[in-house]
Design a protein around this motif. Structure first.
Motif, PDB file in Angstrom:
ATOM      1  N   HIS A   1       0.828  -1.205   0.000  1.00  0.00           N
ATOM      2  CA  HIS A   1       0.000   0.000   0.000  1.00  0.00           C
ATOM      3  C   HIS A   1       0.866   1.259   0.000  1.00  0.00           C
ATOM      4  O   HIS A   1       1.887   1.325   0.692  1.00  0.00           O
ATOM      5  CB  HIS A   1      -0.908   0.020   1.231  1.00  0.00           C
ATOM      6  N   SER A   2       0.430   2.256  -0.753  1.00  0.00           N
ATOM      7  CA  SER A   2       1.117   3.544  -0.763  1.00  0.00           C
ATOM      8  C   SER A   2       0.106   4.649  -1.041  1.00  0.00           C
ATOM      9  O   SER A   2      -0.965   4.400  -1.607  1.00  0.00           O
ATOM     10  CB  SER A   2       2.230   3.570  -1.819  1.00  0.00           C
ATOM     11  N   VAL A   3       0.440   5.863  -0.625  1.00  0.00           N
ATOM     12  CA  VAL A   3      -0.416   7.029  -0.850  1.00  0.00           C
ATOM     13  C   VAL A   3       0.457   8.184  -1.313  1.00  0.00           C
ATOM     14  O   VAL A   3       1.683   8.156  -1.174  1.00  0.00           O
ATOM     15  CB  VAL A   3      -1.181   7.436   0.431  1.00  0.00           C
ATOM     16  N   THR A   4      -0.196   9.207  -1.829  1.00  0.00           N
ATOM     17  CA  THR A   4       0.552  10.372  -2.307  1.00  0.00           C
ATOM     18  C   THR A   4       0.150  11.661  -1.606  1.00  0.00           C
ATOM     19  O   THR A   4       0.785  12.697  -1.816  1.00  0.00           O
ATOM     20  CB  THR A   4       0.349  10.563  -3.826  1.00  0.00           C
ATOM     21  N   THR A   5      -0.895  11.605  -0.766  1.00  0.00           N
ATOM     22  CA  THR A   5      -1.336  12.821  -0.080  1.00  0.00           C
ATOM     23  C   THR A   5      -1.611  12.553   1.397  1.00  0.00           C
ATOM     24  O   THR A   5      -1.975  11.429   1.778  1.00  0.00           O
ATOM     25  CB  THR A   5      -2.627  13.381  -0.709  1.00  0.00           C
ATOM     26  N   PRO A   6      -1.471  13.580   2.242  1.00  0.00           N
ATOM     27  CA  PRO A   6      -1.813  13.432   3.659  1.00  0.00           C
ATOM     28  C   PRO A   6      -3.294  13.110   3.852  1.00  0.00           C
ATOM     29  O   PRO A   6      -3.661  12.403   4.796  1.00  0.00           O
ATOM     30  CB  PRO A   6      -1.467  14.807   4.245  1.00  0.00           C
ATOM     31  N   GLY A   7      -4.127  13.613   2.954  1.00  0.00           N
ATOM     32  CA  GLY A   7      -5.558  13.353   3.054  1.00  0.00           C
ATOM     33  C   GLY A   7      -5.886  11.875   2.946  1.00  0.00           C
ATOM     34  O   GLY A   7      -6.779  11.369   3.648  1.00  0.00           O
ATOM     35  N   GLU A   8      -5.181  11.172   2.075  1.00  0.00           N
ATOM     36  CA  GLU A   8      -5.394   9.730   1.940  1.00  0.00           C
ATOM     37  C   GLU A   8      -5.037   9.008   3.234  1.00  0.00           C
ATOM     38  O   GLU A   8      -5.751   8.098   3.676  1.00  0.00           O
ATOM     39  CB  GLU A   8      -4.546   9.180   0.796  1.00  0.00           C
ATOM     40  N   LEU A   9      -3.941   9.418   3.835  1.00  0.00           N
ATOM     41  CA  LEU A   9      -3.530   8.804   5.105  1.00  0.00           C
ATOM     42  C   LEU A   9      -4.540   9.099   6.201  1.00  0.00           C
ATOM     43  O   LEU A   9      -4.879   8.223   7.006  1.00  0.00           O
ATOM     44  CB  LEU A   9      -2.152   9.324   5.517  1.00  0.00           C
ATOM     45  N   ALA A  10      -5.037  10.327   6.228  1.00  0.00           N
ATOM     46  CA  ALA A  10      -6.026  10.701   7.239  1.00  0.00           C
ATOM     47  C   ALA A  10      -7.278   9.837   7.115  1.00  0.00           C
ATOM     48  O   ALA A  10      -7.846   9.393   8.124  1.00  0.00           O
ATOM     49  CB  ALA A  10      -6.381  12.179   7.104  1.00  0.00           C
ATOM     50  N   GLN A  11      -7.693   9.565   5.887  1.00  0.00           N
ATOM     51  CA  GLN A  11      -8.878   8.734   5.680  1.00  0.00           C
ATOM     52  C   GLN A  11      -8.627   7.299   6.135  1.00  0.00           C
ATOM     53  O   GLN A  11      -9.503   6.666   6.743  1.00  0.00           O
ATOM     54  CB  GLN A  11      -9.289   8.750   4.205  1.00  0.00           C
ATOM     55  N   ILE A  12      -7.440   6.786   5.876  1.00  0.00           N
ATOM     56  CA  ILE A  12      -7.091   5.431   6.324  1.00  0.00           C
ATOM     57  C   ILE A  12      -7.111   5.361   7.850  1.00  0.00           C
ATOM     58  O   ILE A  12      -7.604   4.392   8.437  1.00  0.00           O
ATOM     59  CB  ILE A  12      -5.702   5.031   5.780  1.00  0.00           C
ATOM     60  N   ILE A  13      -6.589   6.396   8.493  1.00  0.00           N
ATOM     61  CA  ILE A  13      -6.585   6.440   9.962  1.00  0.00           C
ATOM     62  C   ILE A  13      -8.013   6.460  10.497  1.00  0.00           C
ATOM     63  O   ILE A  13      -8.345   5.743  11.455  1.00  0.00           O
ATOM     64  CB  ILE A  13      -5.808   7.676  10.461  1.00  0.00           C
ATOM     65  N   ARG A  14      -8.861   7.265   9.883  1.00  0.00           N
ATOM     66  CA  ARG A  14     -10.257   7.340  10.338  1.00  0.00           C
ATOM     67  C   ARG A  14     -10.954   5.989  10.198  1.00  0.00           C
ATOM     68  O   ARG A  14     -11.708   5.570  11.081  1.00  0.00           O
ATOM     69  CB  ARG A  14     -11.005   8.424   9.551  1.00  0.00           C
ATOM     70  N   GLU A  15     -10.703   5.310   9.089  1.00  0.00           N
ATOM     71  CA  GLU A  15     -11.340   4.007   8.878  1.00  0.00           C
ATOM     72  C   GLU A  15     -10.796   2.970   9.865  1.00  0.00           C
ATOM     73  O   GLU A  15     -11.545   2.120  10.363  1.00  0.00           O
ATOM     74  CB  GLU A  15     -11.116   3.536   7.440  1.00  0.00           C
ATOM     75  N   ARG A  16      -9.501   3.023  10.140  1.00  0.00           N
ATOM     76  CA  ARG A  16      -8.918   2.119  11.142  1.00  0.00           C
ATOM     77  C   ARG A  16      -9.606   2.300  12.489  1.00  0.00           C
ATOM     78  O   ARG A  16      -9.959   1.328  13.167  1.00  0.00           O
ATOM     79  CB  ARG A  16      -7.413   2.397  11.254  1.00  0.00           C
ATOM     80  N   ASP A  17      -9.799   3.569  12.869  1.00  0.00           N
ATOM     81  CA  ASP A  17     -10.429   3.858  14.155  1.00  0.00           C
ATOM     82  C   ASP A  17     -11.899   3.446  14.165  1.00  0.00           C
ATOM     83  O   ASP A  17     -12.404   2.927  15.168  1.00  0.00           O
ATOM     84  CB  ASP A  17     -10.292   5.343  14.476  1.00  0.00           C
ATOM     85  N   ALA A  18     -12.587   3.677  13.050  1.00  0.00           N
ATOM     86  CA  ALA A  18     -14.002   3.308  12.969  1.00  0.00           C
ATOM     87  C   ALA A  18     -14.185   1.797  13.081  1.00  0.00           C
ATOM     88  O   ALA A  18     -15.157   1.313  13.673  1.00  0.00           O
ATOM     89  CB  ALA A  18     -14.596   3.816  11.655  1.00  0.00           C
ATOM     90  N   LEU A  19     -13.235   1.063  12.530  1.00  0.00           N
ATOM     91  CA  LEU A  19     -13.284  -0.399  12.593  1.00  0.00           C
ATOM     92  C   LEU A  19     -12.742  -0.938  13.917  1.00  0.00           C
ATOM     93  O   LEU A  19     -12.787  -2.142  14.162  1.00  0.00           O
ATOM     94  CB  LEU A  19     -12.478  -0.993  11.431  1.00  0.00           C
ATOM     95  N   GLN A  20     -12.217  -0.036  14.735  1.00  0.00           N
ATOM     96  CA  GLN A  20     -11.650  -0.388  16.045  1.00  0.00           C
ATOM     97  C   GLN A  20     -10.546  -1.444  15.924  1.00  0.00           C
ATOM     98  O   GLN A  20     -10.492  -2.413  16.679  1.00  0.00           O
ATOM     99  CB  GLN A  20     -12.757  -0.862  16.993  1.00  0.00           C
ATOM    100  N   ILE A  21      -9.666  -1.216  14.956  1.00  0.00           N
ATOM    101  CA  ILE A  21      -8.499  -2.081  14.792  1.00  0.00           C
ATOM    102  C   ILE A  21      -7.402  -1.547  15.704  1.00  0.00           C
ATOM    103  O   ILE A  21      -6.860  -0.463  15.472  1.00  0.00           O
ATOM    104  CB  ILE A  21      -8.021  -2.095  13.324  1.00  0.00           C
ATOM    105  N   ASN A  22      -7.099  -2.282  16.734  1.00  0.00           N
ATOM    106  CA  ASN A  22      -6.160  -1.804  17.754  1.00  0.00           C
ATOM    107  C   ASN A  22      -4.707  -2.105  17.392  1.00  0.00           C
ATOM    108  O   ASN A  22      -3.986  -2.807  18.115  1.00  0.00           O
ATOM    109  CB  ASN A  22      -6.513  -2.407  19.111  1.00  0.00           C
ATOM    110  N   LYS A  23      -4.308  -1.566  16.271  1.00  0.00           N
ATOM    111  CA  LYS A  23      -2.932  -1.710  15.809  1.00  0.00           C
ATOM    112  C   LYS A  23      -2.477  -0.396  15.198  1.00  0.00           C
ATOM    113  O   LYS A  23      -3.292   0.401  14.729  1.00  0.00           O
ATOM    114  CB  LYS A  23      -2.820  -2.837  14.781  1.00  0.00           C
TER     115      LYS A  23
END
Length: 233
Positions: free
Chosen positions: A128-150
């Motif tokens: 996996h790779s991204v080119t913008t901070p916004g993409e990373l922010a969205q991945i972080i939000r989804e991780r938190d929404a899914l409650q993945i504790n990693k």
């Protein structure tokens, strides 16, 4: 005052996650490893933090079983860590495999390879790779929404103008490892010894690159936080 003290004091300790309770009980001073910083940041409500490079699987791990606690923390603390990969003195392929086993998401920022700390490209492809901070922010939000504790590990290569030649770095590392073995350096003392050896024998080049990549990681980390905050407005 605290920064001045840490820069001058002699009785400092390398404080990993397992050492935090002892350090607190005995009121010890020192520098925290990535694992300890992750834990403290998470407890303080910090979502993203930047470091130079994470610890990992040492090159002689088959004999020494030396694997950094950073990898265990990445597999259990839901925070985002921006780094220039694992320190180049380590076994990078084994470190990536360990992260995979722990279920840690590794995302390349403007790269499709796992950064190699002093040099940008390790040859180890990332899924996996991204080119913008916004993409990373969205991945972080989804991780938190899914409650993945990693943790999410963001691999950010060092600035191109400060990256060193792979061949030169590897020669220095081999010499440093040989010297560490000759001096019977073990445990917590290995990484500081190797990094100091590299700095001295590269005429300070590795230290300059280290400083540059830390600043670069902090910049990228701030952009990720800005993107996260923008979504909350």
């Amino acid at each position: 005052e605290e920064i001045t003290y840490l820069s001058q004091a002699k009785d400092l300790h390398k404080i990993s996650l397992k050492d935090l309770s002892v350090a607190a009980a005995k009121k010890l001073s020192g520098g925290t490893t990535v694992s300890a910083t992750m834990f403290a940041s998470y407890k303080a409500g910090i979502q993203v933090f930047a470091t130079g490079g994470i610890g990992g699987v040492h090159r002689d791990a088959r004999e020494s079983f030396d694997v950094s606690t950073d990898l265990e923390a990445l597999g259990s603390v839901p925070i985002t860590v921006v780094c220039a990969g694992a320190k180049a003195i380590l076994d990078l392929p084994a470190t990536l495999e360990y992260l995979e086993t722990k279920g840690v998401l590794v995302v390349g920022y403007k790269t499709d390879e796992f950064p190699a700390f002093y040099y940008g490209r390790s040859g180890l492809k990332l899924e996996h790779s991204v080119t913008t901070p916004g993409e990373l922010a969205q991945i972080i939000r989804e991780r938190d929404a899914l409650q993945i504790n990693k943790a999410i590990l963001v691999g950010n290569p060092p600035p191109e103008n400060m990256a060193l030649e792979k061949e030169k770095v590897e020669q220095l590392i081999e010499a440093a490892l040989h010297e560490a073995k000759a001096q019977n350096i073990k445990g917590k003392d290995v990484t500081p010894f190797l990094l100091d050896y590299l700095a001295k024998n590269s005429q300070g080049e590795t230290l300059e690159t280290n400083i540059a990549l830390v600043k670069n990681n902090a910049h990228v980390g701030s952009l990720i936080v800005k993107a996260l905050m923008a979504a909350k407005i």
